[in-house]
Design an enzyme around this catalytic site. Structure first.
Site, mmCIF file in Angstrom:
data_model
loop_
_atom_site.group_PDB
_atom_site.id
_atom_site.type_symbol
_atom_site.label_atom_id
_atom_site.label_comp_id
_atom_site.label_asym_id
_atom_site.label_seq_id
_atom_site.Cartn_x
_atom_site.Cartn_y
_atom_site.Cartn_z
ATOM 1 C CB SER A 162 -6.449 77.552 75.438
ATOM 2 O OG SER A 162 -6.882 78.666 76.330
ATOM 3 C CG HIS A 168 -7.359 74.995 71.433
ATOM 4 N ND1 HIS A 168 -6.100 75.583 70.922
ATOM 5 C CD2 HIS A 168 -7.729 76.067 72.454
ATOM 6 C CE1 HIS A 168 -5.767 76.804 71.606
ATOM 7 N NE2 HIS A 168 -6.695 77.007 72.287
ATOM 8 C CE LYS A 175 -5.845 79.176 68.968
ATOM 9 N NZ LYS A 175 -6.925 79.941 70.025
#
Ligand SMILES: *Cc1c(COP(=O)(O)O)cnc(C)c1O
Length: 384
Positions: A177, A205, A236
């Site tokens: 990250s 991610h 996200k």
């Protein structure tokens, strides 16, 4: 030392340039932020596909609230598991191509459930040194022996597995990250096969961004195995909130039965599941957004090649610019803010000392002009 010496402890953080400030935003999530009444161009969030404020997702949330109310009222195993939660799990499993999925309120909570459910006292967790804080905490909570290996060092992971006691679990971020690079998932899986270990992959991610139609890191790396415990987050790229774990049906059932941060918490509102179902439909058909993200990345790397700070190697939406010192990173972030551009400076303990950086985070909601503005400001800052 006194029980109430917080002021001194805060002063010590400040002296090391480690105090964080929260900024209050007066706009919905997106590249155009408003902070203290001032418009800023933001490269600061994880809304990689620009879905956090997508009209279809917002509308699904609104309709979901009308139909299902504001709260679930209980944990999933008591009486809080409503139809949209069930549908979301089925949709997530189908999307990532795994037999079963279990949804969680947040990624942090998913990780806190996973590791203690899979390993306990006498077992061994082998973990990448740069794993997300939630995985570090989860490993501690499990009471298993934790062996951390240098970042992405498969040989060191192999040594950590040699002679490890009890059940063995290897755990890694898929996309790191704060670095934006990827774990060698195929090699780690091969290692797990040799050592009869499970492989826990945190794809916070990668989900929605990597792989065929955004199916995530497993699709990107072409791996599949009942040993893989796949975790993805939904705050996200999915633009909402929540997380899920997917994998072998018995393993997922075990997580549901024993995961403490699953059992002992109120289910997320069903309206969020409705919003996520809408988001998932968009993700599956958002190849154009993912192509735009790739174009932004190429533009950034091309235009920043001459500046005096180095972009760390990354093929993802996370493009960290390595600065080094805490104060220097803060100064560069402040310089960008003067130009109306918001890029967060990331400092220890989030990253190792001496590697403070600007974490440039790209989104399909950015335009090529936004990228040009950022690169222009950084080029200027490099000269002055
Ligand atoms: C953000 C993140 C999490 C936590 O997910 P939340 O849903 O925000 O709690 C876990 N792991 C990684 C790698 C992350 O980046």
């Amino acid at each position: 030392m006194s029980a109430l010496d917080f002021r001194a402890r805060l002063a010590a953080l400040a002296a090391d340039d480690l105090l964080r400030t929260r900024r209050v935003l007066d706009a919905a999530c997106g590249p155009r932020a408003v902070v203290d009444g001032r418009p800023l161009l933001a490269f600061a969030g994880n809304d990689y596909l620009g879905l956090a404020n997508h009209p279809d997702v917002v509308e699904a949330l609104r309709e979901g609230a009308s139909r299902w109310g504001a709260g679930a009222g209980a944990s999933h195993l008591v009486s809080g598991h409503q139809r949209p939660h069930e549908e979301l799990e089925a949709a997530l499993a189908a999307f990532v191509g795994l037999p079963r999925a279990l949804s969680f309120c947040t990624g942090y909570m998913a990780n806190l459930a996973i590791l203690p459910a899979l390993a306990g006292r006498g077992d061994t967790i082998v973990a990448d040194r740069l794993n997300h804080a939630s995985l570090v905490d989860a490993a501690q909570l499990s009471r298993a022996t934790v062996r951390r290996y240098p970042h992405n060092d498969v040989a060191a992971a192999a040594r950590a597995l040699e002679g490890a006691s009890g059940r063995k679990v290897v755990v890694t971020d898929a996309v790191f990250s704060m670095d934006g690079d990827m774990a060698p998932l195929a090699e780690l899986l091969a290692l797990c096969e040799r050592h009869d270990a499970l492989l826990v992959i945190d794809d916070a991610h990668g989900f929605g961004v990597l792989g065929e139609h955004g199916r995530g890191a497993l699709s990107h790396c072409g791996i599949a195995s009942p040993r893989v415990v796949y975790m993805g987050t939904l705050g996200k790229a999915a633009g909402v909130s929540g997380a899920f774990v997917a994998g072998d049906p018995d393993l997922v059932e075990w997580l549901m039965q024993t995961g403490r941060s699953y059992r002992y918490t109120t289910a997320a509102p069903a309206a969020l599941a409705c919003a996520l179902l809408a988001s998932l439909r968009i993700i599956a058909s958002a190849d154009d957004r993912r192509a735009l993200l790739a174009a932004h990345r190429a533009q950034l790397r091309r235009e920043l090649a001459p500046v005096r700070w180095t972009l760390m190697p990354s093929d993802t939406a996370i493009q960290p610019l390595l600065v080094g010192g805490n104060a220097e990173a803060l100064a560069l972030a402040a310089r960008l803010l003067e130009c109306g551009i918001w890029v967060p400076a990331i400092r220890p303990p989030t990253v190792p000392a001496g590697t403070a950086r600007l974490r440039i985070s790209l989104s399909a909601a950015h335009s090529a002009d936004d990228l040009a503005a950022l690169c222009g400001a950084l080029t200027e800052a490099g000269h002055g």
